[in-house]
Scaffold this active site. Structure first.
Site, PDB file in Angstrom:
ATOM      1  N   TYR A 180       0.844  -1.197   0.000  1.00  0.00           N
ATOM      2  CA  TYR A 180       0.000   0.000   0.000  1.00  0.00           C
ATOM      3  C   TYR A 180       0.879   1.247   0.000  1.00  0.00           C
ATOM      4  O   TYR A 180       2.108   1.169  -0.032  1.00  0.00           O
ATOM      5  CB  TYR A 180      -0.949  -0.025   1.199  1.00  0.00           C
ATOM      6  CG  TYR A 180      -2.060  -1.033   1.064  1.00  0.00           C
ATOM      7  CD1 TYR A 180      -3.212  -0.735   0.343  1.00  0.00           C
ATOM      8  CD2 TYR A 180      -1.962  -2.296   1.637  1.00  0.00           C
ATOM      9  CE1 TYR A 180      -4.237  -1.659   0.202  1.00  0.00           C
ATOM     10  CE2 TYR A 180      -2.975  -3.225   1.505  1.00  0.00           C
ATOM     11  CZ  TYR A 180      -4.107  -2.901   0.780  1.00  0.00           C
ATOM     12  OH  TYR A 180      -5.119  -3.825   0.635  1.00  0.00           O
ATOM     13  N   ARG A 228       0.590  -2.853  10.896  1.00  0.00           N
ATOM     14  CA  ARG A 228       0.501  -3.993   9.979  1.00  0.00           C
ATOM     15  C   ARG A 228       1.778  -3.975   9.166  1.00  0.00           C
ATOM     16  O   ARG A 228       2.082  -2.979   8.475  1.00  0.00           O
ATOM     17  CB  ARG A 228      -0.712  -3.816   9.070  1.00  0.00           C
ATOM     18  CG  ARG A 228      -1.102  -5.099   8.360  1.00  0.00           C
ATOM     19  CD  ARG A 228      -2.036  -5.937   9.215  1.00  0.00           C
ATOM     20  NE  ARG A 228      -2.801  -6.876   8.412  1.00  0.00           N
ATOM     21  CZ  ARG A 228      -2.696  -8.199   8.516  1.00  0.00           C
ATOM     22  NH1 ARG A 228      -1.847  -8.733   9.371  1.00  0.00           N
ATOM     23  NH2 ARG A 228      -3.447  -8.988   7.783  1.00  0.00           N
ATOM     24  N   GLY A 339      -8.681 -14.151  10.818  1.00  0.00           N
ATOM     25  CA  GLY A 339      -9.497 -13.321   9.951  1.00  0.00           C
ATOM     26  C   GLY A 339     -10.661 -14.116   9.417  1.00  0.00           C
ATOM     27  O   GLY A 339     -11.756 -14.143   9.990  1.00  0.00           O
ATOM     28  N   CYS A 363     -13.235 -22.637   8.007  1.00  0.00           N
ATOM     29  CA  CYS A 363     -13.037 -21.807   6.814  1.00  0.00           C
ATOM     30  C   CYS A 363     -12.391 -22.680   5.753  1.00  0.00           C
ATOM     31  O   CYS A 363     -11.469 -23.447   6.047  1.00  0.00           O
ATOM     32  CB  CYS A 363     -12.134 -20.624   7.161  1.00  0.00           C
ATOM     33  SG  CYS A 363     -11.440 -19.760   5.727  1.00  0.00           S
ATOM     34  N   CYS A 366     -11.738 -20.499   0.406  1.00  0.00           N
ATOM     35  CA  CYS A 366     -12.186 -20.315  -0.979  1.00  0.00           C
ATOM     36  C   CYS A 366     -12.171 -18.848  -1.381  1.00  0.00           C
ATOM     37  O   CYS A 366     -12.012 -18.508  -2.557  1.00  0.00           O
ATOM     38  CB  CYS A 366     -13.596 -20.868  -1.142  1.00  0.00           C
ATOM     39  SG  CYS A 366     -14.854 -19.991  -0.158  1.00  0.00           S
ATOM     40  N   CYS A 370     -15.686 -13.677   0.858  1.00  0.00           N
ATOM     41  CA  CYS A 370     -14.975 -12.520   1.423  1.00  0.00           C
ATOM     42  C   CYS A 370     -14.291 -11.734   0.311  1.00  0.00           C
ATOM     43  O   CYS A 370     -14.863 -10.783  -0.241  1.00  0.00           O
ATOM     44  CB  CYS A 370     -14.017 -12.963   2.522  1.00  0.00           C
ATOM     45  SG  CYS A 370     -12.930 -14.355   2.101  1.00  0.00           S
TER      46      CYS A 370
END
Length: 663
Positions: A180, A228, A339, A363, A366, A370
Site C-alpha cells: 500500500y 501492519r 481473519g 473456513c 475459498c 470474502c
C-alpha cells in the site's frame, strides 16, 4: 486445559488483552453508513466476534484521507469524514464490544497509491511516492508532494484522536504492508524520490515515522499504536509475484531490510507488529488461498520476535488450534490473528476455550464470500456462514408450530437446511443415497490442498448429531416414499451429476470425480478436458502425484467461467499450472480418443495428445427429476443447491439458509 496458554493475558502497550486471539483486520465493505460511521451491520458484526470470545477486535481499514486520494467515500468508515457522527456511531459499537471484556483497535489507512482498486479510482490519476506504473491499469501514478504527505500525517493524528474519543483502545496503522501507499514509500522499487522521503531506508520510513509520532503527540504515549507489517514482499518484478519454493531475486523488501526496518519502526514508537508477508504483486501471499500451506507466516513472525521487543501478531491460515498453541508456546508470536476463520465461526474462541474443537465451523479458504465479493460487489461476507456481516437481518426466525420436514440429499444444501431447521425447532429428517454426507465436497476436497472441504463435510456430520437430526443413508428416495411420509414440507437437494460425452473409446474416459475419489486410475499421462476451477484443480492434484498432465480448454483462457474468484486464488492457480509443468492448450476442442491418443482441434487443425486416459471436467448438470415428479403434488416444496442451479458451495449454503430460516 490443553489450550490454556492461548487464554493467558498479553499486553500491547498499556492495554491488557484477556487472551491471545485477535480478529485480523478485513476490508469493512458494506459496514459503513452514508457519513462514514459504522452502520448497524458493522456494529453487530464486530460485537458478535467479541461475544464469541475474541480478545482483541481489529476493525477493517478506515480512511483518514479522501482528498489526496479519493476512495469513493463513504464505502468504508472514516474517522475524519464526519468526526461527530463517527464518534457517535463508533462509541455505540465500542461500548458493546467492551461489555464482553474485549478490546478494540481501529485500523487506519494512509491510502492505496499504485494499487488503487480501479472501480474506486475516480477521475484523477493514482498517486504514489514517484511516477511509477499502476498495479492494475495502464497508467503512470502522480508523485505525492511533501505538502500532501504532511496533510495525510496530520489526518492520522485527527483520526486517532477521534478513535480515542470514540472508545477505541488503540489503533493499527495500515500499513508498511502488502504494497500500500506507505509501503510504497518504504520500498526502493517504488520510491525514487531524492528528497527527505527517499533514498536511505530511514528516509523511506520517514512517512511511517511521522505518523506514529503525530498520533503519540495527539493521543498520549500510553495510547497503543500497532503496525501492519510485511518483512518480505515476494516481488519478482512489477506485477509478478513468486510462488512458494520458487527461486527468485527479491525486487521488493527482502528479509535483511525487513529486519532492519522492523527495528527502526519499533524505535519510532510502534507498540506491536501485526506480521504477514506479500504484496499486491504477489497477492496470494497477503491473502493466502487453499493452495498455500497453513500457518505460512510463522517463520517470518518468529524472525520478528527475535528482532523486536514488542508483541508480534501472526495471521495466515492459523485456524488449526494446535498450530496456534505451538506458535505461542515456541515464541513464534505473542498473539494469533484469525481473519477468515472468524467470518466462518464468530464463536471460534469460546468453542476452543471449552475444547469443543469439532464444533468450530471450518473456513475453506475459498475466498468466494470474502475477497471475491469485496472485489466484485464491494461487500464483505462468508461462503460457509451466511450470517457473517448480516447478523441482525439473518437472525434465526422464531417458529410458532414445529413442522416435519423431509430433506432429500446430503450435500451442503441439504445439510445446511437440516441444521437451520433443527436450530429453529423444526423436525427435519435427512435422506442420502450414498453412505456419507458432503455431496460434491467429497471429490472437491480430495486434493491434499483442499482438506478443509472434507473438514466442512465432517462438521456437518457433527451438526446432525448435535441437533439430533435423523439421517438415513443408502436411501434412494422416490415419489411414493415422499407421498407416504405425510411431511409438512419437503426439500429437494439432490445435487448435480458431472456432464459426460462420448469420445469413441470411452473405457479410459473418466469424470474428474471418479479420478479424485480414486474410483478410477488415470495412468501416468492424463488429458484433462476443461480448464475451469474443477479442471485446473484436478490437473494440479494429478501433477503433484508426478503425472504428466495436459489441460484442453475450449475458451481462450483458463478459469474464464468461474467467479467471483478472488484474484489471489485465480492468479496463484494460473501460475501453479506452468510451475508444475502442466501443459495447456486453449481454443481447442476434443474430438475423439482411441489407442492412447486424444485428437483435438485447434486453429482449424487437428493434433494428437498422447495420454493413458482422458478426464472430463466440463461442468455439472442439475439432478431434479424427483422435484419434477412432485412439483404439483406437494404444497410446500422447495428445490435447493445444485438441483436448482449448478453453482458453488457458497450459494448452496446461502440459499439453503434463506429457505430453511423461513419455513
Amino acid at each position: 486445559m490443553k489450550y490454556e496458554k492461548l487464554f493467558t493475558p498479553v499486553k500491547i502497550g498499556s492495554v491488557t488483552i484477556k487472551n491471545r486471539f485477535a480478529m485480523a483486520p478485513m476490508g469493512p465493505l458494506g459496514l459503513s453508513d452514508a457519513e462514514g460511521g459504522f452502520n448497524q451491520r458493522g456494529m453487530d458484526y464486530y460485537t458478535e466476534r467479541a461475544k464469541g470470545g475474541t480478545g482483541l477486535i481489529i476493525t477493517g481499514v478506515t480512511f483518514v484521507d479522501n482528498e489526496v486520494e479519493e476512495h469513493g467515500m463513504p464505502n468504508c468508515p472514516s474517522p475524519t469524514h464526519n468526526p461527530v457522527h463517527f464518534v457517535r456511531t463508533s462509541r455505540e459499537m465500542t461500548e458493546r464490544i467492551h461489555a464482553y471484556n474485549a478490546k478494540v483497535f481501529l485500523q487506519m489507512s494512509g491510502g492505496f497509491g499504485r494499487v488503487t482498486i480501479p472501480t474506486n479510482l475516480g477521475e484523477f490519476p493514482p498517486v504514489a511516492p514517484s511516477p511509477i506504473p499502476h498495479r492494475w491499469l495502464d497508467k503512470t501514478c502522480r508523485e505525492l508532494t511533501k505538502e500532501e504527505i504532511h496533510s495525510i500525517v496530520k489526518k492520522f493524528g485527527d483520526g486517532a484522536y477521534n478513535a480515542k474519543r470514540a472508545g477505541f483502545d488503540g489503533v493499527q496503522i495500515h500499513a508498511v504492508h502488502e504494497g500500500y501507499l506507505i509501503d510504497q514509500f518504504a520500498i526502493s522499487l517504488f520510491n525514487h524520490r531524492t528528497d527527505e522521503y527517499g533514498g536511505s531506508l530511514e528516509n523511506r520510513l520517514r512517512f511511517a515515522r511521522e505518523i506514529v509520532e503525530e498520533i503519540k503527540e495527539r493521543c498520549g504515549k500510553d495510547f497503543p499504536v500497532a503496525l501492519r507489517y510485511s518483512p518480505k514482499s515476494f516481488i519478482k518484478d512489477l506485477r509478478e509475484g513468486a510462488l512458494p519454493g520458487e527461486e527468485f531475486t527479491e525486487k521488493g523488501r527482502d528479509l535483511d531490510e525487513g529486519v532492519e526496518a522492523a527495528r527502526l519502526l519499533v524505535s519510532y514508537g510502534y507498540d506491536a507488529l501485526d506480521t504477514d508477508v506479500g504484496s499486491y504483486d504477489s497477492w496470494w501471499w497477503s491473502h493466502p488461498p487453499m493452495y498455500q500451506e497453513k500457518g505460512l507466516y510463522r517463520p517470518y513472525c518468529k524472525l520478528m520476535k527475535e528482532t523486536v521487543d514488542v508483541p508480534v501478531l501472526c495471521a495466515g491460515r492459523m485456524d488449526d488450534p494446535d498450530m496456534a498453541l505451538e506458535a505461542v508456546q515456541n515464541g513464534a508470536c505473542d498473539m494469533v490473528s484469525l481473519g477468515r476463520p472468524l467470518l466462518a465461526d464468530p464463536d471460534y474462541v469460546n468453542k476452543l476455550r471449552m475444547e469443543l474443537v469439532d464444533e468450530i465451523r471450518p473456513c475453506i479458504s475459498c475466498q468466494e464470500g470474502c475477497m471475491g465479493r469485496i472485489q466484485e460487489y464491494s461487500m464483505l461476507n462468508c461462503a460457509v456462514n451466511p450470517q457473517a456481516c448480516r447478523e441482525r437481518v439473518t437472525a434465526y426466525t422464531p417458529i410458532i408450530k414445529p413442522k416435519r420436514v423431509m430433506i432429500v440429499g446430503g450435500g451442503v444444501a441439504g445439510c445446511e437446511t437440516a441444521r437451520v431447521l433443527a436450530i429453529r425447532g423444526h423436525q427435519p429428517e435427512l435422506f442420502e443415497k450414498s453412505g456419507q454426507l458432503g455431496g460434491n465436497l467429497l471429490p472437491g476436497g480430495a486434493p491434499d490442498f483442499k482438506e478443509d472441504d472434507i473438514a466442512l463435510a465432517h462438521w456437518y456430520e457433527g451438526q446432525m448429531k448435535k441437533w439430533k437430526v435423523p439421517v438415513h443413508y443408502h436411501v434412494q428416495v422416490d415419489k411414493e416414499q415422499v407421498m407416504a411420509g405425510n411431511y409438512d414440507a419437503v426439500v429437494i437437494a439432490t445435487g448435480s451429476v458431472p456432464k459426460v460425452f462420448s469420445l469413441g473409446d470411452d473405457e479410459k474416459v473418466y469424470t474428474a470425480a471418479q479420478v479424485l475419489m480414486k474410483e478410477k486410475e488415470p495412468g501416468q499421462s492424463v488429458a484433462v478436458i476443461g480448464g475451469g476451477l474443477v479442471g485446473c484443480e484436478t490437473a494440479l492434484a494429478l501433477a503433484k502425484q508426478g503425472k504428466k498432465v495436459t489441460i484442453v480448454e475450449a475458451l481462450d483462457k483458463l478459469l474464464t467461467v468461474n467467479g467471483p474468484l478472488c484474484h489471489a486464488n485465480s492468479e496463484m492457480l494460473e501460475r501453479l499450472i506452468p510451475y508444475h509443468k502442466i501443459q495447456v492448450v486453449t481454443n481447442a476442442k476434443a474430438r475423439f480418443y482411441q489407442q492412447g491418443a486424444l485428437t483435438i482441434e485447434t486453429d482449424g487443425k487437428e493434433r494428437l495428445i498422447s495420454c493413458d486416459s482422458v478426464v472430463l471436467a466440463v461442468g455439472y448438470e442439475s439432478e431434479k427429476s424427483l422435484y419434477k415428479e412432485l412439483e404439483f403434488e406437494i404444497p410446500e416444496l422447495y428445490l435447493l443447491g445444485d438441483a436448482r442451479k449448478v453453482s458453488n458451495i457458497m450459494y448452496g449454503i446461502w440459499d439453503a439458509f434463506e429457505v430453511a430460516n423461513h419455513i
